[in-house]
Design a protein around this motif. Structure first.
Motif, PDB file in Angstrom:
ATOM      1  N   GLN A   1       0.862  -1.188   0.000  1.00 46.65           N
ATOM      2  CA  GLN A   1       0.000   0.000   0.000  1.00 46.65           C
ATOM      3  C   GLN A   1       0.897   1.237   0.000  1.00 46.65           C
ATOM      4  O   GLN A   1       1.148   1.827   1.035  1.00 46.65           O
ATOM      5  N   PRO A   2       1.392   1.619  -1.169  1.00 45.94           N
ATOM      6  CA  PRO A   2       2.254   2.802  -1.214  1.00 45.94           C
ATOM      7  C   PRO A   2       1.461   4.062  -0.874  1.00 45.94           C
ATOM      8  O   PRO A   2       0.233   4.073  -0.994  1.00 45.94           O
ATOM      9  N   PRO A   3       2.159   5.130  -0.436  1.00 46.08           N
ATOM     10  CA  PRO A   3       1.439   6.378  -0.148  1.00 46.08           C
ATOM     11  C   PRO A   3       0.789   6.927  -1.414  1.00 46.08           C
ATOM     12  O   PRO A   3       1.393   6.869  -2.491  1.00 46.08           O
ATOM     13  N   VAL A   4      -0.442   7.419  -1.280  1.00 49.54           N
ATOM     14  CA  VAL A   4      -1.150   8.000  -2.431  1.00 49.54           C
ATOM     15  C   VAL A   4      -1.748   9.331  -1.979  1.00 49.54           C
ATOM     16  O   VAL A   4      -2.526   9.365  -1.024  1.00 49.54           O
ATOM     17  N   ALA A   5      -1.383  10.411  -2.654  1.00 49.65           N
ATOM     18  CA  ALA A   5      -1.893  11.740  -2.276  1.00 49.65           C
ATOM     19  C   ALA A   5      -3.339  11.904  -2.742  1.00 49.65           C
ATOM     20  O   ALA A   5      -3.819  11.169  -3.610  1.00 49.65           O
ATOM     21  N   ALA A   6      -4.012  12.906  -2.157  1.00 52.19           N
ATOM     22  CA  ALA A   6      -5.457  13.075  -2.377  1.00 52.19           C
ATOM     23  C   ALA A   6      -5.827  13.213  -3.849  1.00 52.19           C
ATOM     24  O   ALA A   6      -6.857  12.723  -4.279  1.00 52.19           O
ATOM     25  N   HIS A   7      -4.968  13.880  -4.641  1.00 51.25           N
ATOM     26  CA  HIS A   7      -5.308  14.081  -6.058  1.00 51.25           C
ATOM     27  C   HIS A   7      -4.305  13.398  -6.977  1.00 51.25           C
ATOM     28  O   HIS A   7      -4.063  13.855  -8.092  1.00 51.25           O
ATOM     29  N   GLU A   8      -3.733  12.304  -6.497  1.00 52.18           N
ATOM     30  CA  GLU A   8      -2.733  11.569  -7.272  1.00 52.18           C
ATOM     31  C   GLU A   8      -3.397  10.380  -7.978  1.00 52.18           C
ATOM     32  O   GLU A   8      -4.196   9.655  -7.375  1.00 52.18           O
ATOM     33  N   TYR A   9      -3.066  10.196  -9.244  1.00 50.98           N
ATOM     34  CA  TYR A   9      -3.562   9.047 -10.025  1.00 50.98           C
ATOM     35  C   TYR A   9      -2.355   8.430 -10.725  1.00 50.98           C
ATOM     36  O   TYR A   9      -2.043   8.796 -11.853  1.00 50.98           O
ATOM     37  N   ASP A  10      -1.657   7.542 -10.030  1.00 59.34           N
ATOM     38  CA  ASP A  10      -0.379   7.015 -10.497  1.00 59.34           C
ATOM     39  C   ASP A  10      -0.565   5.555 -10.890  1.00 59.34           C
ATOM     40  O   ASP A  10      -0.715   4.685 -10.026  1.00 59.34           O
ATOM     41  N   PHE A  11      -0.533   5.300 -12.198  1.00 61.06           N
ATOM     42  CA  PHE A  11      -0.799   3.938 -12.666  1.00 61.06           C
ATOM     43  C   PHE A  11       0.251   2.952 -12.164  1.00 61.06           C
ATOM     44  O   PHE A  11      -0.062   1.790 -11.887  1.00 61.06           O
ATOM     45  N   ALA A  12       1.515   3.414 -12.021  1.00 63.23           N
ATOM     46  CA  ALA A  12       2.572   2.494 -11.565  1.00 63.23           C
ATOM     47  C   ALA A  12       2.244   1.945 -10.175  1.00 63.23           C
ATOM     48  O   ALA A  12       2.442   0.752  -9.898  1.00 63.23           O
ATOM     49  N   LYS A  13       1.723   2.815  -9.312  1.00 69.46           N
ATOM     50  CA  LYS A  13       1.358   2.359  -7.956  1.00 69.46           C
ATOM     51  C   LYS A  13       0.159   1.405  -8.013  1.00 69.46           C
ATOM     52  O   LYS A  13       0.139   0.369  -7.339  1.00 69.46           O
ATOM     53  N   ASP A  14      -0.849   1.771  -8.825  1.00 70.08           N
ATOM     54  CA  ASP A  14      -2.025   0.896  -8.951  1.00 70.08           C
ATOM     55  C   ASP A  14      -1.629  -0.468  -9.511  1.00 70.08           C
ATOM     56  O   ASP A  14      -2.109  -1.509  -9.057  1.00 70.08           O
ATOM     57  N   HIS A  15      -0.728  -0.439 -10.490  1.00 68.83           N
ATOM     58  CA  HIS A  15      -0.254  -1.673 -11.120  1.00 68.83           C
ATOM     59  C   HIS A  15       0.393  -2.585 -10.079  1.00 68.83           C
ATOM     60  O   HIS A  15       0.106  -3.789 -10.011  1.00 68.83           O
ATOM     61  N   GLU A  16       1.255  -1.995  -9.238  1.00 66.89           N
ATOM     62  CA  GLU A  16       1.945  -2.790  -8.215  1.00 66.89           C
ATOM     63  C   GLU A  16       0.931  -3.378  -7.230  1.00 66.89           C
ATOM     64  O   GLU A  16       1.012  -4.551  -6.860  1.00 66.89           O
ATOM     65  N   MET A  17      -0.041  -2.556  -6.814  1.00 67.44           N
ATOM     66  CA  MET A  17      -1.025  -3.044  -5.833  1.00 67.44           C
ATOM     67  C   MET A  17      -1.862  -4.176  -6.399  1.00 67.44           C
ATOM     68  O   MET A  17      -2.115  -5.176  -5.719  1.00 67.44           O
ATOM     69  N   VAL A  18      -2.284  -4.028  -7.641  1.00 65.46           N
ATOM     70  CA  VAL A  18      -3.099  -5.090  -8.247  1.00 65.46           C
ATOM     71  C   VAL A  18      -2.252  -6.348  -8.450  1.00 65.46           C
ATOM     72  O   VAL A  18      -2.713  -7.468  -8.216  1.00 65.46           O
ATOM     73  N   GLN A  19      -0.988  -6.159  -8.844  1.00 65.43           N
ATOM     74  CA  GLN A  19      -0.119  -7.329  -9.049  1.00 65.43           C
ATOM     75  C   GLN A  19       0.106  -8.105  -7.754  1.00 65.43           C
ATOM     76  O   GLN A  19      -0.026  -9.323  -7.723  1.00 65.43           O
ATOM     77  N   VAL A  20       0.472  -7.371  -6.695  1.00 64.75           N
ATOM     78  CA  VAL A  20       0.820  -8.058  -5.436  1.00 64.75           C
ATOM     79  C   VAL A  20      -0.437  -8.496  -4.684  1.00 64.75           C
ATOM     80  O   VAL A  20      -0.548  -9.651  -4.256  1.00 64.75           O
ATOM     81  N   ASN A  21      -1.391  -7.557  -4.511  1.00 60.19           N
ATOM     82  CA  ASN A  21      -2.535  -7.817  -3.630  1.00 60.19           C
ATOM     83  C   ASN A  21      -3.560  -8.751  -4.262  1.00 60.19           C
ATOM     84  O   ASN A  21      -4.265  -9.463  -3.549  1.00 60.19           O
ATOM     85  N   LEU A  22      -3.661  -8.723  -5.602  1.00 51.94           N
ATOM     86  CA  LEU A  22      -4.706  -9.512  -6.259  1.00 51.94           C
ATOM     87  C   LEU A  22      -4.132 -10.629  -7.141  1.00 51.94           C
ATOM     88  O   LEU A  22      -4.403 -11.811  -6.922  1.00 51.94           O
ATOM     89  N   LEU A  23      -3.306 -10.250  -8.124  1.00 50.56           N
ATOM     90  CA  LEU A  23      -2.851 -11.270  -9.088  1.00 50.56           C
ATOM     91  C   LEU A  23      -1.921 -12.296  -8.440  1.00 50.56           C
ATOM     92  O   LEU A  23      -1.982 -13.484  -8.775  1.00 50.56           O
ATOM     93  N   GLY A  24      -1.071 -11.840  -7.522  1.00 53.11           N
ATOM     94  CA  GLY A  24      -0.210 -12.787  -6.805  1.00 53.11           C
ATOM     95  C   GLY A  24      -1.055 -13.782  -6.025  1.00 53.11           C
ATOM     96  O   GLY A  24      -0.763 -14.983  -5.986  1.00 53.11           O
ATOM     97  N   ALA A  25      -2.127 -13.268  -5.397  1.00 53.53           N
ATOM     98  CA  ALA A  25      -3.036 -14.155  -4.657  1.00 53.53           C
ATOM     99  C   ALA A  25      -3.665 -15.171  -5.603  1.00 53.53           C
ATOM    100  O   ALA A  25      -3.742 -16.373  -5.294  1.00 53.53           O
ATOM    101  N   MET A  26      -4.102 -14.705  -6.769  1.00 52.65           N
ATOM    102  CA  MET A  26      -4.743 -15.627  -7.719  1.00 52.65           C
ATOM    103  C   MET A  26      -3.745 -16.675  -8.207  1.00 52.65           C
ATOM    104  O   MET A  26      -4.090 -17.859  -8.352  1.00 52.65           O
ATOM    105  N   ALA A  27      -2.501 -16.254  -8.447  1.00 54.76           N
ATOM    106  CA  ALA A  27      -1.491 -17.206  -8.923  1.00 54.76           C
ATOM    107  C   ALA A  27      -1.273 -18.321  -7.899  1.00 54.76           C
ATOM    108  O   ALA A  27      -1.220 -19.504  -8.250  1.00 54.76           O
ATOM    109  N   TRP A  28      -1.157 -17.950  -6.614  1.00 54.35           N
ATOM    110  CA  TRP A  28      -0.904 -18.958  -5.568  1.00 54.35           C
ATOM    111  C   TRP A  28      -2.155 -19.735  -5.206  1.00 54.35           C
ATOM    112  O   TRP A  28      -2.116 -20.965  -5.066  1.00 54.35           O
TER     113      TRP A  28
END
Ligand SMILES: NC(=O)c1ccc[n+]([C@@H]2O[C@H](COP(=O)([O-])OP(=O)(O)OC[C@H]3O[C@@H](n4cnc5c(N)ncnc54)[C@H](OP(=O)(O)O)[C@@H]3O)[C@@H](O)[C@H]2O)c1
Length: 260
Positions: free
Chosen positions: A105-132
Protein backbone atom coordinates in the motif's frame (compact mmCIF):
# COMPACT_ATOMS: atom_id res chain seq x y z
CA UNK A 1 14.89 -21.08 -2.76
CA UNK A 2 14.98 -23.59 0.07
CA UNK A 3 17.73 -22.99 2.61
CA UNK A 4 17.13 -26.24 4.46
CA UNK A 5 14.48 -28.98 4.17
CA UNK A 6 11.85 -29.87 6.78
CA UNK A 7 12.67 -32.67 9.21
CA UNK A 8 10.99 -36.09 9.13
CA UNK A 9 7.36 -35.94 10.24
CA UNK A 10 6.66 -37.86 13.45
CA UNK A 11 3.65 -40.14 12.77
CA UNK A 12 2.19 -39.67 16.27
CA UNK A 13 2.47 -35.86 15.99
CA UNK A 14 0.95 -34.89 12.63
CA UNK A 15 1.63 -31.27 11.67
CA UNK A 16 -0.63 -28.99 9.62
CA UNK A 17 1.29 -28.38 6.40
CA UNK A 18 1.05 -24.70 5.57
CA UNK A 19 2.23 -22.28 2.90
CA UNK A 20 2.43 -18.69 4.19
CA UNK A 21 2.99 -16.09 1.47
CA UNK A 22 4.24 -12.76 2.86
CA UNK A 23 5.99 -13.89 6.06
CA UNK A 24 8.94 -11.50 6.29
CA UNK A 25 7.39 -8.65 8.32
CA UNK A 26 4.25 -7.36 10.03
CA UNK A 27 1.21 -9.63 10.28
CA UNK A 28 2.79 -12.44 8.22
CA UNK A 29 5.92 -12.55 10.40
CA UNK A 30 3.76 -12.72 13.55
CA UNK A 31 1.55 -15.37 11.94
CA UNK A 32 4.63 -17.48 11.20
CA UNK A 33 5.55 -17.54 14.91
CA UNK A 34 1.92 -18.22 15.91
CA UNK A 35 1.44 -21.10 13.46
CA UNK A 36 4.73 -22.80 14.34
CA UNK A 37 3.79 -22.47 18.03
CA UNK A 38 0.47 -24.16 17.20
CA UNK A 39 2.29 -27.09 15.61
CA UNK A 40 2.21 -26.22 11.88
CA UNK A 41 5.11 -26.87 9.55
CA UNK A 42 5.33 -23.70 7.51
CA UNK A 43 6.86 -22.82 4.16
CA UNK A 44 7.47 -19.07 4.58
CA UNK A 45 7.66 -16.90 1.45
CA UNK A 46 8.59 -13.28 0.67
CA UNK A 47 11.28 -11.31 -1.14
CA UNK A 48 13.46 -10.31 1.82
CA UNK A 49 15.29 -13.59 2.36
CA UNK A 50 17.39 -12.37 5.30
CA UNK A 51 14.28 -11.44 7.31
CA UNK A 52 12.56 -14.70 6.38
CA UNK A 53 15.60 -16.73 7.51
CA UNK A 54 15.70 -14.89 10.82
CA UNK A 55 11.92 -15.32 11.36
CA UNK A 56 12.22 -19.06 10.66
CA UNK A 57 15.26 -19.38 12.94
CA UNK A 58 13.30 -17.74 15.79
CA UNK A 59 10.21 -19.89 15.23
CA UNK A 60 12.26 -23.10 15.08
CA UNK A 61 14.28 -22.15 18.16
CA UNK A 62 11.06 -21.55 20.13
CA UNK A 63 9.57 -24.85 18.89
CA UNK A 64 12.79 -26.78 19.48
CA UNK A 65 12.50 -28.36 16.03
CA UNK A 66 12.66 -27.57 12.32
CA UNK A 67 9.11 -26.49 11.47
CA UNK A 68 9.66 -23.35 9.36
CA UNK A 69 11.61 -23.07 6.11
CA UNK A 70 12.27 -19.89 4.12
CA UNK A 71 11.64 -19.62 0.37
CA UNK A 72 12.70 -16.32 -1.20
CA UNK A 73 10.09 -15.37 -3.80
CA UNK A 74 8.56 -12.35 -5.51
CA UNK A 75 4.83 -12.96 -6.01
CA UNK A 76 4.89 -10.89 -9.21
CA UNK A 77 7.09 -13.59 -10.81
CA UNK A 78 3.85 -15.30 -11.77
CA UNK A 79 5.49 -17.79 -14.15
CA UNK A 80 7.57 -19.35 -11.35
CA UNK A 81 4.58 -20.07 -9.09
CA UNK A 82 3.45 -23.51 -10.42
CA UNK A 83 6.92 -25.10 -10.13
CA UNK A 84 7.60 -23.51 -6.73
CA UNK A 85 4.18 -24.65 -5.48
CA UNK A 86 5.01 -28.23 -6.55
CA UNK A 87 8.44 -28.06 -4.92
CA UNK A 88 7.07 -26.71 -1.64
CA UNK A 89 4.22 -29.21 -1.38
CA UNK A 90 6.79 -31.98 -1.96
CA UNK A 91 9.10 -30.47 0.70
CA UNK A 92 6.18 -30.17 3.15
CA UNK A 93 4.99 -33.70 2.41
CA UNK A 94 1.51 -32.46 1.40
CA UNK A 95 -0.58 -29.36 1.93
CA UNK A 96 -3.41 -28.59 4.36
CA UNK A 97 -3.49 -24.80 4.42
CA UNK A 98 -2.35 -21.83 2.34
CA UNK A 99 -2.48 -18.26 3.67
CA UNK A 100 -1.88 -15.33 1.33
CA UNK A 101 -0.75 -12.31 3.37
CA UNK A 102 1.45 -10.44 0.86
CA UNK A 103 0.30 -6.91 0.21
CA UNK A 104 1.52 -3.42 -0.58
CA UNK A 105 0.00 0.00 0.00
CA UNK A 106 2.25 2.80 -1.21
CA UNK A 107 1.44 6.38 -0.15
CA UNK A 108 -1.15 8.00 -2.43
CA UNK A 109 -1.89 11.74 -2.28
CA UNK A 110 -5.46 13.07 -2.38
CA UNK A 111 -5.31 14.08 -6.06
CA UNK A 112 -2.73 11.57 -7.27
CA UNK A 113 -3.56 9.05 -10.03
CA UNK A 114 -0.38 7.02 -10.50
CA UNK A 115 -0.80 3.94 -12.67
CA UNK A 116 2.57 2.49 -11.56
CA UNK A 117 1.36 2.36 -7.96
CA UNK A 118 -2.03 0.90 -8.95
CA UNK A 119 -0.25 -1.67 -11.12
CA UNK A 120 1.94 -2.79 -8.22
CA UNK A 121 -1.02 -3.04 -5.83
CA UNK A 122 -3.10 -5.09 -8.25
CA UNK A 123 -0.12 -7.33 -9.05
CA UNK A 124 0.82 -8.06 -5.44
CA UNK A 125 -2.54 -7.82 -3.63
CA UNK A 126 -4.71 -9.51 -6.26
CA UNK A 127 -2.85 -11.27 -9.09
CA UNK A 128 -0.21 -12.79 -6.81
CA UNK A 129 -3.04 -14.15 -4.66
CA UNK A 130 -4.74 -15.63 -7.72
CA UNK A 131 -1.49 -17.21 -8.92
CA UNK A 132 -0.90 -18.96 -5.57
CA UNK A 133 -4.47 -19.72 -4.55
CA UNK A 134 -5.40 -21.13 -7.99
CA UNK A 135 -2.64 -23.71 -7.50
CA UNK A 136 -4.00 -24.60 -4.06
CA UNK A 137 -7.62 -24.64 -5.26
CA UNK A 138 -6.74 -27.00 -8.07
CA UNK A 139 -4.96 -29.37 -5.70
CA UNK A 140 -7.62 -29.18 -2.96
CA UNK A 141 -10.52 -29.74 -5.36
CA UNK A 142 -8.98 -33.06 -6.40
CA UNK A 143 -8.08 -34.31 -2.92
CA UNK A 144 -11.29 -32.84 -1.40
CA UNK A 145 -9.35 -31.46 1.53
CA UNK A 146 -7.69 -28.22 2.52
CA UNK A 147 -8.14 -24.63 3.59
CA UNK A 148 -7.41 -21.35 1.85
CA UNK A 149 -7.12 -18.02 3.66
CA UNK A 150 -6.13 -14.56 2.49
CA UNK A 151 -5.87 -11.08 3.93
CA UNK A 152 -8.27 -8.60 2.45
CA UNK A 153 -9.06 -5.42 4.37
CA UNK A 154 -11.95 -3.53 5.91
CA UNK A 155 -11.01 -0.85 3.38
CA UNK A 156 -11.94 -3.19 0.50
CA UNK A 157 -15.63 -3.13 1.45
CA UNK A 158 -16.37 0.19 -0.27
CA UNK A 159 -14.80 2.50 -2.87
CA UNK A 160 -13.35 5.14 -0.59
CA UNK A 161 -11.53 8.36 -1.44
CA UNK A 162 -8.12 7.62 0.10
CA UNK A 163 -6.54 4.76 -1.90
CA UNK A 164 -8.55 3.88 -5.04
CA UNK A 165 -6.05 1.23 -6.21
CA UNK A 166 -5.72 -0.38 -2.77
CA UNK A 167 -9.47 -0.49 -2.11
CA UNK A 168 -9.98 -1.97 -5.57
CA UNK A 169 -7.33 -4.67 -5.10
CA UNK A 170 -8.78 -5.74 -1.74
CA UNK A 171 -12.39 -5.54 -2.93
CA UNK A 172 -11.58 -7.67 -5.97
CA UNK A 173 -9.66 -10.12 -3.78
CA UNK A 174 -12.77 -10.53 -1.58
CA UNK A 175 -14.91 -11.32 -4.65
CA UNK A 176 -12.32 -13.81 -5.94
CA UNK A 177 -12.25 -15.53 -2.52
CA UNK A 178 -16.06 -15.68 -2.46
CA UNK A 179 -16.01 -17.38 -5.86
CA UNK A 180 -13.43 -19.90 -4.64
CA UNK A 181 -15.57 -20.52 -1.54
CA UNK A 182 -18.69 -21.13 -3.61
CA UNK A 183 -16.81 -23.56 -5.83
CA UNK A 184 -14.82 -25.36 -3.15
CA UNK A 185 -17.13 -25.62 -0.12
CA UNK A 186 -18.94 -28.49 -1.87
CA UNK A 187 -15.55 -30.25 -2.13
CA UNK A 188 -14.95 -29.98 1.64
CA UNK A 189 -12.56 -27.02 1.34
CA UNK A 190 -12.89 -23.90 3.52
CA UNK A 191 -12.02 -20.44 2.18
CA UNK A 192 -11.43 -17.82 4.88
CA UNK A 193 -11.44 -14.11 4.01
CA UNK A 194 -9.69 -12.09 6.72
CA UNK A 195 -10.46 -8.36 6.91
CA UNK A 196 -8.20 -6.55 9.37
CA UNK A 197 -8.77 -3.00 10.60
CA UNK A 198 -5.63 -1.12 11.65
CA UNK A 199 -2.60 -3.24 12.61
CA UNK A 200 0.65 -1.70 13.80
CA UNK A 201 2.95 -2.52 10.84
CA UNK A 202 4.94 -0.52 8.30
CA UNK A 203 1.77 -0.30 6.16
CA UNK A 204 0.18 2.04 8.71
CA UNK A 205 2.81 4.71 7.99
CA UNK A 206 0.74 5.69 4.93
CA UNK A 207 -2.64 5.82 6.66
CA UNK A 208 -4.09 9.29 7.22
CA UNK A 209 -5.69 8.61 10.62
CA UNK A 210 -5.78 5.46 12.66
CA UNK A 211 -7.70 4.13 15.64
CA UNK A 212 -8.33 0.79 17.38
CA UNK A 213 -4.78 -0.18 16.32
CA UNK A 214 -3.79 -3.70 17.41
CA UNK A 215 -0.37 -5.38 17.40
CA UNK A 216 0.63 -7.82 14.65
CA UNK A 217 0.86 -10.52 17.35
CA UNK A 218 -2.77 -9.92 18.43
CA UNK A 219 -3.87 -9.91 14.78
CA UNK A 220 -1.99 -13.18 14.21
CA UNK A 221 -3.69 -14.83 17.21
CA UNK A 222 -7.15 -13.79 16.00
CA UNK A 223 -6.41 -14.88 12.42
CA UNK A 224 -5.08 -18.28 13.56
CA UNK A 225 -8.19 -18.76 15.74
CA UNK A 226 -10.48 -17.90 12.81
CA UNK A 227 -8.65 -20.33 10.53
CA UNK A 228 -8.86 -23.11 13.13
CA UNK A 229 -12.59 -22.37 13.54
CA UNK A 230 -12.91 -22.60 9.72
CA UNK A 231 -14.64 -19.18 9.56
CA UNK A 232 -15.72 -17.95 6.12
CA UNK A 233 -15.30 -14.19 6.58
CA UNK A 234 -13.73 -12.66 9.66
CA UNK A 235 -13.04 -9.07 10.72
CA UNK A 236 -9.95 -8.55 12.92
CA UNK A 237 -10.80 -7.39 15.54
CA UNK A 238 -14.48 -8.40 15.28
CA UNK A 239 -15.91 -4.94 16.02
CA UNK A 240 -14.85 -3.82 12.51
CA UNK A 241 -17.72 -5.94 11.17
CA UNK A 242 -20.20 -3.41 12.60
CA UNK A 243 -18.22 -0.40 11.35
CA UNK A 244 -18.08 -1.94 7.90
CA UNK A 245 -21.79 -2.76 7.96
CA UNK A 246 -22.63 0.88 8.71
CA UNK A 247 -20.24 2.11 5.99
CA UNK A 248 -21.81 -0.28 3.48
CA UNK A 249 -25.31 0.95 4.35
CA UNK A 250 -24.52 4.65 3.74
CA UNK A 251 -26.30 5.69 0.53
CA UNK A 252 -23.99 6.67 -2.31
CA UNK A 253 -25.24 10.29 -2.50
CA UNK A 254 -24.18 10.78 1.15
CA UNK A 255 -21.04 8.62 0.91
CA UNK A 256 -19.52 10.74 -1.84
CA UNK A 257 -19.79 13.84 0.34
CA UNK A 258 -17.87 12.17 3.18
CA UNK A 259 -14.06 11.97 3.38
CA UNK A 260 -13.90 8.36 4.45
N1 LIG B 1 -1.43 -3.16 8.69
C1 LIG B 1 -2.71 -2.93 8.54
O1 LIG B 1 -3.29 -2.06 9.19
C2 LIG B 1 -3.50 -3.76 7.55
C3 LIG B 1 -4.89 -3.58 7.50
C4 LIG B 1 -5.64 -4.33 6.60
C5 LIG B 1 -5.02 -5.24 5.79
N2 LIG B 1 -3.66 -5.41 5.84
C6 LIG B 1 -3.05 -6.40 4.95
O2 LIG B 1 -2.24 -7.28 5.70
C7 LIG B 1 -1.24 -7.81 4.85
C8 LIG B 1 0.12 -7.75 5.55
O3 LIG B 1 0.52 -6.40 5.65
P1 LIG B 1 1.32 -5.81 6.89
O4 LIG B 1 0.48 -4.74 7.47
O5 LIG B 1 1.79 -6.91 7.77
O6 LIG B 1 2.54 -5.07 6.16
P2 LIG B 1 4.04 -5.52 5.82
O7 LIG B 1 4.83 -5.65 7.06
O8 LIG B 1 4.49 -4.55 4.80
O9 LIG B 1 3.89 -6.97 5.19
C9 LIG B 1 3.67 -7.18 3.82
C10 LIG B 1 4.22 -8.55 3.44
O10 LIG B 1 3.96 -8.74 2.04
C11 LIG B 1 5.17 -9.15 1.44
N3 LIG B 1 5.25 -8.73 0.05
C12 LIG B 1 5.03 -7.49 -0.47
N4 LIG B 1 5.29 -7.48 -1.79
C13 LIG B 1 5.69 -8.74 -2.12
C14 LIG B 1 6.13 -9.36 -3.32
N5 LIG B 1 6.20 -8.68 -4.47
N6 LIG B 1 6.47 -10.66 -3.28
C15 LIG B 1 6.41 -11.36 -2.11
N7 LIG B 1 5.99 -10.84 -0.95
C16 LIG B 1 5.66 -9.54 -0.95
C17 LIG B 1 6.27 -8.48 2.25
O11 LIG B 1 7.49 -9.17 2.08
P3 LIG B 1 8.75 -8.63 1.22
O12 LIG B 1 8.69 -7.14 1.20
O13 LIG B 1 9.92 -9.18 1.98
O14 LIG B 1 8.61 -9.25 -0.11
C18 LIG B 1 5.72 -8.64 3.67
O15 LIG B 1 6.07 -9.91 4.18
C19 LIG B 1 -1.30 -7.02 3.54
O16 LIG B 1 -2.01 -7.78 2.56
C20 LIG B 1 -2.11 -5.80 3.91
O17 LIG B 1 -2.79 -5.24 2.81
C21 LIG B 1 -2.89 -4.68 6.70
Amino acid sequence: MTSHPFGQERPLHPETKTILVGASSGIGAALLQELVRRGHRVAALARRGDLLEENCRQANAAAGMQRAVAYEHDVTDFGTVPALFEQITADLGGLDLIIYVAGVQPPVAAHEYDFAKDHEMVQVNLLGAMAWLNEAASRFTHVRHGQIAALGSVSGDRGRVAFPGYHTSKGALAIYLESLRNRLSRRGVTVTTVKPGFVDTRLLANAAKTFWVISPEEAARQIADAIEARKQVVYVPGRWRWVSLIIQLIPSFIFRRLSI
